[in-house]
Write a protein that holds these residues in place. Structure first.
Motif, mmCIF file in Angstrom:
data_model
loop_
_atom_site.group_PDB
_atom_site.id
_atom_site.type_symbol
_atom_site.label_atom_id
_atom_site.label_comp_id
_atom_site.label_asym_id
_atom_site.label_seq_id
_atom_site.Cartn_x
_atom_site.Cartn_y
_atom_site.Cartn_z
ATOM 1 N N LEU A 297 -20.241 37.851 -22.258
ATOM 2 C CA LEU A 297 -19.063 37.206 -21.703
ATOM 3 C C LEU A 297 -18.232 36.590 -22.821
ATOM 4 N N PRO A 298 -16.908 36.534 -22.656
ATOM 5 C CA PRO A 298 -16.043 35.978 -23.708
ATOM 6 C C PRO A 298 -16.387 34.523 -24.027
ATOM 7 N N ASP A 299 -16.074 34.127 -25.245
ATOM 8 C CA ASP A 299 -16.339 32.747 -25.671
ATOM 9 C C ASP A 299 -15.606 31.735 -24.794
ATOM 10 N N GLY A 300 -14.432 32.118 -24.266
ATOM 11 C CA GLY A 300 -13.641 31.191 -23.465
ATOM 12 C C GLY A 300 -14.014 31.146 -21.997
ATOM 13 N N PHE A 301 -15.094 31.825 -21.613
ATOM 14 C CA PHE A 301 -15.441 31.943 -20.197
ATOM 15 C C PHE A 301 -15.760 30.579 -19.583
ATOM 16 N N ASP A 302 -16.659 29.825 -20.200
ATOM 17 C CA ASP A 302 -17.028 28.510 -19.652
ATOM 18 C C ASP A 302 -15.866 27.529 -19.704
ATOM 19 N N GLN A 303 -15.042 27.609 -20.737
ATOM 20 C CA GLN A 303 -13.880 26.733 -20.820
ATOM 21 C C GLN A 303 -12.923 26.996 -19.666
ATOM 22 N N GLY A 304 -12.861 28.235 -19.232
ATOM 23 C CA GLY A 304 -12.006 28.567 -18.093
ATOM 24 C C GLY A 304 -12.388 27.782 -16.856
ATOM 25 N N ALA A 305 -13.699 27.645 -16.600
ATOM 26 C CA ALA A 305 -14.142 26.872 -15.438
ATOM 27 C C ALA A 305 -13.766 25.404 -15.595
ATOM 28 N N ARG A 306 -13.818 24.877 -16.829
ATOM 29 C CA ARG A 306 -13.447 23.472 -17.041
ATOM 30 C C ARG A 306 -11.943 23.270 -16.904
ATOM 31 N N ASP A 307 -11.165 24.269 -17.305
ATOM 32 C CA ASP A 307 -9.708 24.174 -17.178
ATOM 33 C C ASP A 307 -9.231 24.333 -15.746
ATOM 34 N N TRP A 308 -10.069 24.918 -14.906
ATOM 35 C CA TRP A 308 -9.620 25.269 -13.561
ATOM 36 C C TRP A 308 -9.178 24.044 -12.768
ATOM 37 N N VAL A 309 -9.928 22.948 -12.797
ATOM 38 C CA VAL A 309 -9.589 21.786 -11.980
ATOM 39 C C VAL A 309 -8.201 21.234 -12.325
ATOM 40 N N PRO A 310 -7.897 20.931 -13.590
ATOM 41 C CA PRO A 310 -6.551 20.428 -13.861
ATOM 42 C C PRO A 310 -5.453 21.455 -13.585
ATOM 43 N N LEU A 311 -5.702 22.742 -13.859
ATOM 44 C CA LEU A 311 -4.685 23.757 -13.562
ATOM 45 C C LEU A 311 -4.434 23.849 -12.058
ATOM 46 N N CYS A 312 -5.518 23.826 -11.287
ATOM 47 C CA CYS A 312 -5.372 23.826 -9.830
ATOM 48 C C CYS A 312 -4.670 22.553 -9.374
ATOM 49 N N GLY A 313 -5.035 21.431 -9.976
ATOM 50 C CA GLY A 313 -4.482 20.145 -9.565
ATOM 51 C C GLY A 313 -2.982 20.060 -9.743
ATOM 52 N N VAL A 314 -2.465 20.557 -10.863
ATOM 53 C CA VAL A 314 -1.030 20.435 -11.098
ATOM 54 C C VAL A 314 -0.250 21.338 -10.140
ATOM 55 N N GLU A 315 -0.771 22.539 -9.840
ATOM 56 C CA GLU A 315 -0.082 23.409 -8.883
ATOM 57 C C GLU A 315 -0.209 22.857 -7.461
ATOM 58 N N ALA A 316 -1.356 22.266 -7.140
ATOM 59 C CA ALA A 316 -1.516 21.647 -5.825
ATOM 60 C C ALA A 316 -0.568 20.461 -5.667
ATOM 61 N N ALA A 317 -0.365 19.700 -6.733
ATOM 62 C CA ALA A 317 0.570 18.574 -6.671
ATOM 63 C C ALA A 317 1.975 19.056 -6.337
ATOM 64 N N VAL A 318 2.361 20.203 -6.869
ATOM 65 C CA VAL A 318 3.661 20.791 -6.538
ATOM 66 C C VAL A 318 3.692 21.183 -5.058
ATOM 67 N N ALA A 319 2.614 21.805 -4.574
ATOM 68 C CA ALA A 319 2.565 22.261 -3.187
ATOM 69 C C ALA A 319 2.650 21.104 -2.198
ATOM 70 N N HIS A 320 2.138 19.919 -2.596
ATOM 71 C CA HIS A 320 2.082 18.762 -1.688
ATOM 72 C C HIS A 320 3.148 17.711 -2.014
ATOM 73 N N ASP A 321 4.099 18.060 -2.838
ATOM 74 C CA ASP A 321 5.052 17.060 -3.316
ATOM 75 C C ASP A 321 5.830 16.384 -2.182
#
Length: 475
Positions: A297-321
């Motif tokens: 698996l790519p070196d960035g694979f686990d980092q992707g899971a850690r990045d997911w929450v803030p990336l999801c959060g900022v788009e969700a904030a737009v959806a619920h603005d």
């Protein structure tokens, strides 16, 4: 009618309907009676549209008598997650704040199901806003295999209802694992299509660049039938890709002979049940003619899971603005926490994460260029009890660990098929994933079908359902 009619495959009931060995009214009535008996315990439906379903079934039977068929879903009762707009039917997306929302038109996926002759039994319960927890005022659906265990999120109702024989297939959505978690926990075959393969028009968003809509069913074949109906370009959704839609069901017998399937050597944190499911998949797919090859698996694979929450959060904030934070008191704490997280994210942090996301997508494309498919766990800890889930809390590292093998493929948009591959000692299903190249859903469905020809995990059903614990919601 057979006593276990509700547990027949979608493909089987479709063939019986076409041959006029069964009417849609008979079938729909039987399913509604079962919902009335069983869902008072499970709580999988947010709304049951009984009168509408029976009227639609009668109309479709009349079409059958006149020699008209709309296709393989003609007269088949299914249900949809309660974030898919349904004309004239409440669509709350698991949110107390939207309990009074009654759309004036159908989401594209719902319209396509209706055009194909599906009978919509109702709307399935889900977590608040399609994130990780149910609103405190809305009881979570129970796992029909073992009520002490997690049902999965966010498509919890879709998982419970499809497993318990309360519909023949359902629609779910997946932003970080929300088709795959309830599919593995309920013993289903759940497909997260390539991002853009299925329209999101009329589907309440969690995070638009991560959201995928797909089928949850009892077999790869049944999932293929539903995907063939809902996939394709849509003028209402400019991100829906205009590629032709293959006949996934017609090509499902192509098998995996000669295919190279990658199995990563760097998959930390797998428990015994998760490893056993992967080992069983390796054995069955090898027997079907595939070659299993080691990959990394790519070196960035686990980092992707850690990045997911803030990336999801900022788009969700737009959806619920429009409603958050102005109506924050009406939100549950878990979704509110995600929105607060997203609103705090700086532009610099967001840019770094987006660059890492692009790099991970490229790395996964490169990995998939070396093999035909990837074999992956769904979760390192194969199943979660409700008690263990609550004890784990919402610590970002704990969430990232649970998302480790799902979220990277939402970031990259690759298609994945979750299949049942075993049982725990407590009688809870364990699943695994087959991942494919973008828009190669046909191949992963064929691989899943080949696997299911060699195994019987997908044909097992929950041993019992409790009754009489909760009122069902009829409309």
């Amino acid at each position: 009618m057979p006593a276990d009619l509700h547990y027949l495959s979608l493909d089987e009931v479709a063939r019986r309907l076409k041959a006029r060995k069964l009417s849609s009214v008979e079938l729909t009535g039987a399913m509604l009676r079962r919902i009335g008996e069983v869902d008072s315990t499970l709580g999988s439906y947010a709304t049951v549209t009984a009168d509408r379903a029976l009227a639609d079934a009668a109309r479709l039977d009349a079409e059958t008598e006149a020699g008209t068929s709309r296709g393989p879903l003609h007269g088949v009762p299914i249900a949809v997650k309660d974030l898919c707009n349904t004309e004239g039917v409440p669509t709350a997306a698991g949110m107390a704040i939207h309990r009074g929302n009654v759309p004036s038109r159908d989401a594209t996926v719902v319209a396509r199901l209706k055009q194909a002759g599906a009978v919509i039994l109702g709307k399935l319960q889900m977590t608040e806003g399609a994130y990780g927890a149910h609103h405190p005022s809305i009881p979570a659906p129970l796992n029909p295999w073992n009520a002490a265990y997690w049902t999965g999120s966010s498509s919890s109702g879709s998982g419970a209802a499809t497993a318990a024989g309360l519909c023949f297939a359902s629609l779910g959505s997946d932003t970080g694992g929300s088709i795959r978690f309830p599919s593995t926990m309920n013993g289903l075959s759940g497909l997260k299509p390539t991002w853009g393969r299925v329209s999101r028009a009329g589907v309440f968003p969690l995070a638009e660049s991560l959201d995928h809509v797909g089928p949850m069913a009892r077999s790869a074949l049944d999932a293929a039938i539903v995907l063939g109906v809902i996939a394709g370009a849509d003028p209402e959704d400019p991100t829906a890709v205009g590629l032709p839609v293959p006949d996934y069901a017609a090509s499902i017998d192509q098998g995996v002979r000669g295919r190279r399937i990658g199995l990563a050597t760097n998959m930390p944190g797998l428990d015994e049940d998760a490893r056993r499911a992967l080992d069983g998949a390796v054995g069955a797919l090898t027997k079907a003619g595939a070659a299993i090859v080691e990959v990394k698996l790519p070196d960035g694979f686990d980092q992707g899971a850690r990045d997911w929450v803030p990336l999801c959060g900022v788009e969700a904030a737009v959806a619920h603005d429009a409603t958050y934070p102005s109506r924050a008191s009406e939100y549950g704490p878990v979704l509110a926490g995600l929105l607060d997280h997203g609103r705090r994210l700086s532009a610099m942090e967001l840019a770094r994460m987006q660059l890492r996301r692009a790099a991970l997508t490229g790395e996964l494309n490169g990995l998939l260029a070396s093999v035909d498919l990837l074999l992956m766990p769904v979760m390192g800890r194969a199943v979660w009890s409700t008690e263990a889930l609550l004890a784990a809390g919402r610590d970002p590292e704990v969430v990232a660990e649970r998302l480790r093998y799902t979220a990277p493929f939402d970031l990259s948009g690759h298609p994945t098929l979750t299949l049942p591959g075993g049982m725990t000692a407590d009688g809870v299903p364990v699943g695994f994933q087959i991942v494919g190249k973008a828009f190669e859903e046909g191949l992963i469905l064929a691989a899943g079908h080949a696997y299911q020809r060699e195994t019987d995990w997908h044909s097992r059903r929950p041993p019992r359902e409790g009754r009489g614990m909760r009122p069902s919601h009829m409309a």
